[in-house]
Scaffold this motif. Sequence first.
Motif, PDB file in Angstrom:
ATOM      1  N   THR A   3      41.811  38.729  42.746  1.00  0.00           N
ATOM      2  CA  THR A   3      40.566  38.774  43.488  1.00  0.00           C
ATOM      3  C   THR A   3      40.840  38.510  44.958  1.00  0.00           C
ATOM      4  OG1 THR A   3      38.391  37.806  43.704  1.00  0.00           O
ATOM      5  CG2 THR A   3      40.105  36.339  43.001  1.00  0.00           C
ATOM      6  N   TYR A  87      33.794  33.263  31.553  1.00  0.00           N
ATOM      7  CA  TYR A  87      34.186  34.447  32.323  1.00  0.00           C
ATOM      8  C   TYR A  87      35.517  35.003  31.808  1.00  0.00           C
ATOM      9  CZ  TYR A  87      36.090  37.199  36.159  1.00  0.00           C
ATOM     10  OH  TYR A  87      36.667  38.200  36.899  1.00  0.00           O
ATOM     11  N   LEU A 118      32.340  37.393  41.035  1.00  0.00           N
ATOM     12  CA  LEU A 118      33.195  37.999  40.004  1.00  0.00           C
ATOM     13  C   LEU A 118      32.398  38.331  38.745  1.00  0.00           C
ATOM     14  CD1 LEU A 118      36.430  35.801  40.208  1.00  0.00           C
ATOM     15  CD2 LEU A 118      36.106  38.130  41.051  1.00  0.00           C
ATOM     16  N   GLN A 121      30.197  41.330  39.354  1.00  0.00           N
ATOM     17  CA  GLN A 121      30.991  42.563  39.376  1.00  0.00           C
ATOM     18  C   GLN A 121      31.322  43.017  37.959  1.00  0.00           C
ATOM     19  OE1 GLN A 121      34.329  41.396  41.805  1.00  0.00           O
ATOM     20  NE2 GLN A 121      33.284  41.915  43.719  1.00  0.00           N
ATOM     21  N   ARG A 122      31.687  42.079  37.098  1.00  0.00           N
ATOM     22  CA  ARG A 122      32.009  42.429  35.706  1.00  0.00           C
ATOM     23  C   ARG A 122      30.771  42.902  34.957  1.00  0.00           C
ATOM     24  NH1 ARG A 122      37.185  40.914  33.649  1.00  0.00           N
ATOM     25  NH2 ARG A 122      38.486  41.184  35.476  1.00  0.00           N
TER      26      ARG A 122
END
Length: 156
Positions: A3, A87, A118, A121-122
């Motif tokens: 990232t 996550y 993050l 985005q996923r």
Amino acid sequence: MPTELPYAADAEVSLSYDELEVLRLQYEKEVEAGHVTIQTKFNYAWGLVKSPVSEDQVEGVRLLQEIYRSEPARRRECLYYLALGHYKMGNYDDAKKFNGLLLEKEPSNLQAHSLQTLVDQRLARDGYIGMALAGGAAAIGTILLAGLIRRATRSK
């Protein structure tokens, strides 16, 4: 997939086997002695969540949930690593939930904000994949239906 978010490094950096083994041995020693301190349990859970091994991540989240339920004073500490664990396991809705709870308590927490990016985005990526799969299934269904209709009209 590294990232570019500096505060979300925990999402990709794992402990070495030796580092995790130190935490595991301390935890097991205290289990055998009949009393595990909250700090030892938290440290071990933290190491497990950071592991690249999914079974370790599951166990880390389980231990963090135990701490979260039994130790109200330690809940804030647990929230980020619960979100991180979920996550890493691909449970993005749970990650978003725990991270949201942390952001309610600490709106300026940079780690939580970068983890939220993050997670979002996923979730978006998974949504696009789902839409592509649904679109592909619809296209195949349309082709099959057209073939059936064509065959039915030819046989008359």
